[in-house]
Structures are given as structure tokens and as C-alpha cells.
Scaffold this motif. Structure first.
Motif, PDB file in Angstrom:
ATOM      1  N   HIS A 260       0.864  -1.178   0.000  1.00 25.13           N
ATOM      2  CA  HIS A 260       0.000   0.000   0.000  1.00 25.13           C
ATOM      3  C   HIS A 260       0.899   1.226   0.000  1.00 25.13           C
ATOM      4  N   ILE A 261       0.754   2.071  -0.995  1.00 26.94           N
ATOM      5  CA  ILE A 261       1.617   3.249  -1.124  1.00 26.94           C
ATOM      6  C   ILE A 261       0.979   4.474  -0.497  1.00 26.94           C
ATOM      7  N   GLY A 262      -0.312   4.620  -0.675  1.00 24.41           N
ATOM      8  CA  GLY A 262      -1.036   5.776  -0.170  1.00 24.41           C
ATOM      9  C   GLY A 262      -2.470   5.710  -0.638  1.00 24.41           C
ATOM     10  N   THR A 263      -3.137   6.841  -0.570  1.00 26.08           N
ATOM     11  CA  THR A 263      -4.530   6.954  -0.978  1.00 26.08           C
ATOM     12  C   THR A 263      -4.653   8.116  -1.947  1.00 26.08           C
ATOM     13  N   VAL A 264      -5.485   7.974  -2.970  1.00 22.11           N
ATOM     14  CA  VAL A 264      -5.670   9.042  -3.955  1.00 22.11           C
ATOM     15  C   VAL A 264      -6.302  10.259  -3.275  1.00 22.11           C
ATOM     16  N   ALA A 265      -5.615  11.391  -3.363  1.00 20.51           N
ATOM     17  CA  ALA A 265      -6.123  12.653  -2.826  1.00 20.51           C
ATOM     18  C   ALA A 265      -6.686  13.523  -3.943  1.00 20.51           C
ATOM     19  N   GLY A 266      -6.187  13.330  -5.149  1.00 22.07           N
ATOM     20  CA  GLY A 266      -6.627  14.143  -6.276  1.00 22.07           C
ATOM     21  C   GLY A 266      -5.767  13.885  -7.487  1.00 22.07           C
ATOM     22  N   LEU A 267      -5.962  14.715  -8.484  1.00 20.00           N
ATOM     23  CA  LEU A 267      -5.215  14.589  -9.735  1.00 20.00           C
ATOM     24  C   LEU A 267      -4.482  15.883 -10.028  1.00 20.00           C
ATOM     25  N   VAL A 268      -3.368  15.773 -10.728  1.00 17.12           N
ATOM     26  CA  VAL A 268      -2.661  16.932 -11.248  1.00 17.12           C
ATOM     27  C   VAL A 268      -2.966  16.956 -12.738  1.00 17.12           C
ATOM     28  N   VAL A 269      -3.452  18.105 -13.223  1.00 16.88           N
ATOM     29  CA  VAL A 269      -3.927  18.211 -14.599  1.00 16.88           C
ATOM     30  C   VAL A 269      -3.145  19.283 -15.344  1.00 16.88           C
ATOM     31  N   ALA A 270      -2.810  18.989 -16.609  1.00 13.83           N
ATOM     32  CA  ALA A 270      -2.252  19.989 -17.520  1.00 13.83           C
ATOM     33  C   ALA A 270      -3.440  20.564 -18.278  1.00 13.83           C
ATOM     34  N   PRO A 271      -3.935  21.759 -17.882  1.00 12.95           N
ATOM     35  CA  PRO A 271      -5.157  22.292 -18.476  1.00 12.95           C
ATOM     36  C   PRO A 271      -5.076  22.493 -19.984  1.00 12.95           C
ATOM     37  N   GLU A 272      -3.937  22.956 -20.468  1.00 13.30           N
ATOM     38  CA  GLU A 272      -3.801  23.241 -21.896  1.00 13.30           C
ATOM     39  C   GLU A 272      -3.955  22.003 -22.764  1.00 13.30           C
ATOM     40  N   GLU A 273      -3.754  20.832 -22.175  1.00 14.95           N
ATOM     41  CA  GLU A 273      -3.905  19.575 -22.909  1.00 14.95           C
ATOM     42  C   GLU A 273      -5.123  18.779 -22.439  1.00 14.95           C
ATOM     43  N   ALA A 274      -5.803  19.258 -21.381  1.00 16.81           N
ATOM     44  CA  ALA A 274      -6.915  18.530 -20.753  1.00 16.81           C
ATOM     45  C   ALA A 274      -6.477  17.102 -20.458  1.00 16.81           C
ATOM     46  N   LEU A 275      -5.327  16.984 -19.798  1.00 18.09           N
ATOM     47  CA  LEU A 275      -4.695  15.695 -19.576  1.00 18.09           C
ATOM     48  C   LEU A 275      -4.207  15.565 -18.130  1.00 18.09           C
TER      49      LEU A 275
ATOM     50  N   GLY B 156     -13.883  18.712 -22.004  1.00 19.69           N
ATOM     51  CA  GLY B 156     -12.564  18.852 -21.399  1.00 19.69           C
ATOM     52  C   GLY B 156     -11.649  19.793 -22.156  1.00 19.69           C
ATOM     53  N   LEU B 157     -11.790  19.838 -23.470  1.00 17.95           N
ATOM     54  CA  LEU B 157     -10.936  20.716 -24.265  1.00 17.95           C
ATOM     55  C   LEU B 157     -11.246  22.191 -24.057  1.00 17.95           C
TER      56      LEU B 157
ATOM     57  N   GLY C 124      -5.851   9.122 -19.458  1.00 16.09           N
ATOM     58  CA  GLY C 124      -5.789  10.297 -18.595  1.00 16.09           C
ATOM     59  C   GLY C 124      -6.394  11.534 -19.230  1.00 16.09           C
ATOM     60  N   LEU C 125      -7.029  11.401 -20.377  1.00 13.69           N
ATOM     61  CA  LEU C 125      -7.633  12.532 -21.066  1.00 13.69           C
ATOM     62  C   LEU C 125      -8.907  12.962 -20.344  1.00 13.69           C
ATOM     63  N   ILE C 126      -9.030  14.267 -20.084  1.00 10.67           N
ATOM     64  CA  ILE C 126     -10.221  14.821 -19.442  1.00 10.67           C
ATOM     65  C   ILE C 126     -11.327  14.884 -20.493  1.00 10.67           C
ATOM     66  N   HIS C 127     -12.430  14.202 -20.251  1.00 10.02           N
ATOM     67  CA  HIS C 127     -13.540  14.157 -21.201  1.00 10.02           C
ATOM     68  C   HIS C 127     -14.514  15.304 -20.968  1.00 10.02           C
ATOM     69  N   THR C 128     -15.031  15.434 -19.742  1.00  8.74           N
ATOM     70  CA  THR C 128     -15.981  16.502 -19.434  1.00  8.74           C
ATOM     71  C   THR C 128     -15.808  17.004 -18.005  1.00  8.74           C
ATOM     72  N   LEU C 129     -16.172  18.262 -17.833  1.00 10.62           N
ATOM     73  CA  LEU C 129     -16.239  18.885 -16.517  1.00 10.62           C
ATOM     74  C   LEU C 129     -17.717  19.005 -16.183  1.00 10.62           C
ATOM     75  N   HIS C 130     -18.129  18.456 -15.052  1.00 10.14           N
ATOM     76  CA  HIS C 130     -19.525  18.517 -14.628  1.00 10.14           C
ATOM     77  C   HIS C 130     -19.668  19.699 -13.679  1.00 10.14           C
ATOM     78  N   THR C 131     -20.603  20.584 -13.970  1.00  5.87           N
ATOM     79  CA  THR C 131     -20.779  21.772 -13.138  1.00  5.87           C
ATOM     80  C   THR C 131     -21.897  21.578 -12.128  1.00  5.87           C
ATOM     81  N   SER C 132     -21.903  22.433 -11.122  1.00  6.98           N
ATOM     82  CA  SER C 132     -22.959  22.410 -10.108  1.00  6.98           C
ATOM     83  C   SER C 132     -24.301  22.804 -10.701  1.00  6.98           C
ATOM     84  N   ARG C 133     -24.294  23.398 -11.879  1.00  8.39           N
ATOM     85  CA  ARG C 133     -25.529  23.806 -12.547  1.00  8.39           C
ATOM     86  C   ARG C 133     -26.104  22.696 -13.426  1.00  8.39           C
ATOM     87  N   GLY C 134     -25.423  21.564 -13.459  1.00  9.21           N
ATOM     88  CA  GLY C 134     -25.895  20.454 -14.279  1.00  9.21           C
ATOM     89  C   GLY C 134     -25.363  20.450 -15.696  1.00  9.21           C
TER      90      GLY C 134
END
Length: 155
Positions: free
Chosen positions: A20-35, A126-127, A111-121
């Protein structure tokens, strides 16, 4: 597709020795590539808190499996605060509020970001991701005739 909210809190395990190495806390994203470029960890003993996405072997329903848990593959990040994505304010490049970021759908293999889901639905492609900072996530403004304030489509 997989959602960020489904991955946060999963254990990260080494394929080499099943440790066991750790627990996922989050992701690091390169916004310009949505990756996704790395996985941020909590609970790491004696090492850094980030694993490069290239070292992720699989993102499964019960764990994230990585290659050998070599110290060389871990590196701390100074931008971890700005990479806490869920719940972050969403702004368009024109300064219009678009809600908050409720979730992120991504391809667990590439690792490609497909969509961002907003609080507004809304679901923002991702691009359309332009930047991630400590204050907000910035997305491309709507094209003429596009649905929603952020060029999003309703789910």
C-alpha cells in the motif's frame, strides 16, 4: 469513463510487491492539454506525494495500481492546493461565473479529461479547460449559439 469523485480515497497499490503506497487525494492536470499528468496521494510514508500518470498501471474499481514503488517516481508538488478540483469556482475566460466544479470525467487509460460537470448540471467538454488556479478553474466561454453560459451541454 471514470469520475474523479469515484477515484478520490481509493488505495494506491504497487504491482511489484502489492504494498500500500497511499490513498488518492486528487489529480494533477495539464489544463492546456486537458490531460492528467499525475496522481496526488495522502498517507505516503517517507516519500513524495505525487505519482506520474505514466506510472499508473490501472485505475480499477477497488484500487489504483502503479509500477514499482520507487522513490524516484515520487515528487512533491508546490501546486497541490490549486489542483483540488472538486468544489472549485468555475469562471469563463470572460469572467462570467459558471457555477462550481462538481466532478471530472476522464479516460482511466489515457488520462484525457472528457468533461467537466458543473454544479448547474452542465457538462463542459474537457478541451474547453483553460486554466486551474487556487481561486478558480477557467473554461472557454460559450461560442455563439452554444447552450449554457460555459459552452456546455445539458446532461
Amino acid at each position: 469513463m471514470m469520475l474523479l469523485s469515484q477515484v478520490v480515497g481509493r488505495p494506491v497499490v504497487s504491482a511489484a510487491d502489492a504494498s500500500h503506497i497511499g490513498t488518492v487525494a486528487g489529480l494533477v492536470v495539464a489544463p492546456e492539454e486537458a490531460l492528467i499528468t499525475a496522481v496526488r496521494l495522502d498517507g505516503v510514508k517517507g516519500g513524495g506525494d505525487v505519482i506520474a500518470w505514466a506510472d499508473v498501471h490501472a485505475v480499477g474499481p477497488d484500487a489504483v495500481v502503479v509500477g514499482a514503488a520507487s522513490a524516484a517516481r515520487f515528487a512533491s508538488t508546490d501546486s497541490s492546493e490549486s489542483q483540488d478540483l472538486l468544489g472549485k469556482r468555475l469562471l469563463t475566460e470572460l469572467g462570467d461565473a459558471a457555477g462550481t466544479l462538481a466532478d471530472v470525467a476522464f479516460d482511466p487509460e489515457s488520462g484525457l479529461i472528457h468533461t467537466l460537470h458543473t454544479s448547474r448540471g452542465d457538462r463542459v467538454p474537457g478541451l474547453h479547460l483553460l486554466g486551474i488556479g487556487s481561486y478558480a478553474v477557467v473554461i472557454r466561454a460559450a461560442d455563439a449559439g452554444a447552450a449554457g453560459a460555459a459552452g456546455a451541454v445539458r446532461a
